[in-house]
Design a protein around this motif. Sequence first.
Motif, PDB file in Angstrom:
ATOM      1  N   ILE A 284       0.841  -1.201   0.000  1.00 55.18           N
ATOM      2  CA  ILE A 284       0.000   0.000   0.000  1.00 55.18           C
ATOM      3  C   ILE A 284       0.877   1.253   0.000  1.00 55.18           C
ATOM      4  N   GLY A 285       1.930   1.225   0.810  1.00 54.15           N
ATOM      5  CA  GLY A 285       2.846   2.365   0.838  1.00 54.15           C
ATOM      6  C   GLY A 285       3.460   2.643  -0.526  1.00 54.15           C
ATOM      7  N   ASN A 286       3.779   1.582  -1.261  1.00 50.82           N
ATOM      8  CA  ASN A 286       4.341   1.753  -2.601  1.00 50.82           C
ATOM      9  C   ASN A 286       3.339   2.399  -3.548  1.00 50.82           C
ATOM     10  N   TYR A 287       2.085   1.987  -3.440  1.00 50.59           N
ATOM     11  CA  TYR A 287       1.051   2.632  -4.260  1.00 50.59           C
ATOM     12  C   TYR A 287       1.029   4.136  -3.994  1.00 50.59           C
ATOM     13  N   LEU A 288       0.981   4.494  -2.712  1.00 53.42           N
ATOM     14  CA  LEU A 288       0.892   5.905  -2.347  1.00 53.42           C
ATOM     15  C   LEU A 288       2.111   6.690  -2.837  1.00 53.42           C
TER      16      LEU A 288
END
Length: 388
Positions: A284-288
């Motif tokens: 999720i952090g990578n998406y953001l």
Amino acid sequence: MSTLDLLSEDEQFVVRTVREFVDKDVKPVVRELEHADTYPEALIGRMKELGVFGLAVPQEYGGTPVSMPCYVLVTEELARGWMSLAGAMGGHTVVAKLLLRFGTEEQRRRHLPRMATGETRATMALTEPGGGSDLRAMGTVARKSDDGYLVNGAKTWITNSRRSQVIALLCKTDPDADPAHKGMSILLVEHGPGLTVSRDLPKLGYKGVESCELAFDNHRATADALLGGVEGQGFTQMMKGLETGRLQVAARALGVGRAALEDALAHARQRESFGKPIWQHQSIGNYLADMATSLTAARQLTLYAARLADAGHRVDMEAGMAKLFASETAMQIALNAVRIHGGHGYSTEFDVERYFRDAPLMIVGEGTNEIQRNIIASRLVQRGGLDV
């Protein structure tokens, strides 16, 4: 450093005023209006009061002109609230720019003061049922008559056409011209006998504002409706206008992408799984991280093109790049926002499903992204590469 620091204090105030309007007036009602596909009469009225429709009109004609970077950021704010609101003033601005650059003084004084207040709304009509981006193949013809022109043909996907009083119609005044674009002109047509708005087209997104089919059957346009008073200039005029249009579409994409990122970030901070906020999970952090990075790059590319346009440069390549990159970025951000929201992202009780439906319009609107790539490649060859 804020993006607004690029603007003067007066222009920063304009952007902040529109931002406040979006947060206070738009966001509380947008979901209800969107799902009902209701024309936002009250919000459009408030935009008139704020002077949004006069941002491309000089003071001598009653407007409050701003720089192109300011216009981009205003459009982004409107689209952040509801992309349809930005669409309600997109074609209007292009027509104002066309009048300023190519219109006669009589045409400017007739239309611009009322356009500045929003009393008169304007739109442009290019696309036809038998073709979209291939403007040279259009079939709408305006033949000279004793008192002006008789117009016959059809247009489609014309946004705001039912509520706009002025339509910048690209048509053929010399159907036999070779090459074809030499026989094109722009007529500033108004509603009347022979012009039928036949229906509002059903759409995946972009709700609230109408996109219609227009039918011209011996519609009479006066001789002074010819933009600039000279036939055969319409294709060149409209191509210049589309530089503004594509910057506006890029800015709409920025607004949709920003709204999707803001909602995704807020959800990722609040939602927990396995004992921690989901943003702390690497996927999720990578998406953001990717969403924020690509949105920032898209905004800078769009502002770069806007600054060049303000400096008087031809920006068909740069505006095409901005529109291409910003629209593809908005689509990817909207999809990732759905992923981050999980099942909630598929629910009409959350706004991310709207962003996902709105984003594709910027990919196909104002010249498809495939056309933008053709333009970019052509200009690269003509210029011998990028100007560095």
